[in-house]
Design an enzyme around this catalytic site. Structure first.
Site, mmCIF file in Angstrom:
data_model
loop_
_atom_site.group_PDB
_atom_site.id
_atom_site.type_symbol
_atom_site.label_atom_id
_atom_site.label_comp_id
_atom_site.label_asym_id
_atom_site.label_seq_id
_atom_site.Cartn_x
_atom_site.Cartn_y
_atom_site.Cartn_z
ATOM 1 N N THR A 185 0.828 -1.210 0.000
ATOM 2 C CA THR A 185 0.000 0.000 0.000
ATOM 3 C C THR A 185 0.858 1.254 0.000
ATOM 4 O O THR A 185 0.591 2.208 -0.734
ATOM 5 C CB THR A 185 -0.932 0.007 1.233
ATOM 6 O OG1 THR A 185 -1.426 -1.310 1.436
ATOM 7 C CG2 THR A 185 -2.082 0.958 1.062
ATOM 8 N N GLY A 240 2.588 -5.157 4.082
ATOM 9 C CA GLY A 240 3.266 -5.561 5.321
ATOM 10 C C GLY A 240 2.655 -6.784 6.001
ATOM 11 O O GLY A 240 3.351 -7.770 6.243
ATOM 12 N N ASP A 254 4.218 2.751 13.475
ATOM 13 C CA ASP A 254 3.220 3.350 14.376
ATOM 14 C C ASP A 254 3.563 3.016 15.830
ATOM 15 O O ASP A 254 3.484 1.857 16.233
ATOM 16 C CB ASP A 254 1.834 2.799 14.004
ATOM 17 C CG ASP A 254 0.725 3.427 14.834
ATOM 18 O OD1 ASP A 254 1.023 4.136 15.817
ATOM 19 O OD2 ASP A 254 -0.447 3.178 14.503
ATOM 20 N N ASP A 300 7.017 -9.378 12.549
ATOM 21 C CA ASP A 300 7.709 -9.092 11.279
ATOM 22 C C ASP A 300 8.390 -7.725 11.336
ATOM 23 O O ASP A 300 9.487 -7.531 10.816
ATOM 24 C CB ASP A 300 6.719 -9.090 10.109
ATOM 25 C CG ASP A 300 6.040 -10.426 9.905
ATOM 26 O OD1 ASP A 300 6.157 -11.286 10.796
ATOM 27 O OD2 ASP A 300 5.404 -10.608 8.858
ATOM 28 N N ARG A 359 15.414 -5.472 13.412
ATOM 29 C CA ARG A 359 16.593 -6.209 13.885
ATOM 30 C C ARG A 359 17.608 -6.396 12.769
ATOM 31 O O ARG A 359 18.812 -6.166 12.948
ATOM 32 C CB ARG A 359 16.166 -7.564 14.445
ATOM 33 C CG ARG A 359 17.338 -8.396 14.886
ATOM 34 C CD ARG A 359 16.991 -9.794 15.371
ATOM 35 N NE ARG A 359 18.228 -10.515 15.589
ATOM 36 C CZ ARG A 359 18.875 -11.174 14.637
ATOM 37 N NH1 ARG A 359 18.380 -11.253 13.414
ATOM 38 N NH2 ARG A 359 20.022 -11.770 14.887
#
Ligand SMILES: O=C(CO)COP(=O)(O)O
Length: 150
Positions: A46, A65, A90, A100, A106
């Site tokens: 998106t 996502g 967010d 995820d 990470r």
């Protein structure tokens, strides 16, 4: 220490934003349209679609996502196919794919990838002289860590 090597000055930039921060990312992208146009842009589903419309510049779109897009970006980072991540995540809402998101952030640390999570950091990165130089963010040397005695 940065390693100045083979990656051309044009960067491969992944751009991602959670729903509550998409407007903010689009606003930042519009202001920085000219600088962005010198780079190859990737985006999660998106975000990528909205950026392409806003910037009138091609954005290579990955999955959304929650459907695996963050993991695709992480995998590209591990394969040294992404130089820089702009990820306006967010801080106020839990995401169904929180693991995820955490995994992606990470891998950015593991692979020494610059990450912008807000406009200020994105501005600092884009105003850096390193944006115009050939450098590749090299992986941190974890050999000592991996060889440690348990
Ligand atoms: O959820 C995302 C990042 O975690 C972004 O996905 P979309 O760009 O498809 O909204």
């Amino acid at each position: 220490m940065l390693d100045f090597r083979t990656i051309p000055a044009s960067k491969r930039i992944a751009m991602v934003a959670h729903d509550n921060r998409k407007t903010e990312l689009l606003e930042w992208a519009l202001v920085n349209r000219e600088a962005l146009s010198k780079n190859t842009l990737y985006g999660t589903g998106t975000t990528g679609k909205l950026l392409e419309e806003k910037l009138n510049q091609p954005v290579i779109r990955l999955l959304s996502g929650p459907l695996g897009g963050d993991q695709q970006v992480g995998s590209m980072i591990a394969e040294e196919k992404i130089d820089l991540l702009i990820f306006f995540w967010d801080p106020m809402s839990a995401q169904p794919h929180d693991p995820d998101v955490k995994a992606l952030l990470r891998l950015c640390v593991v692979w020494n990838i610059p990450v912008a999570s807000n406009k200020a950091t994105a501005d600092f990165i884009f105003s850096s002289p390193l944006m115009n130089q050939d450098y590749t963010a090299t992986q941190i040397d974890y050999s000592t860590y991996l060889n440690r005695k348990l």
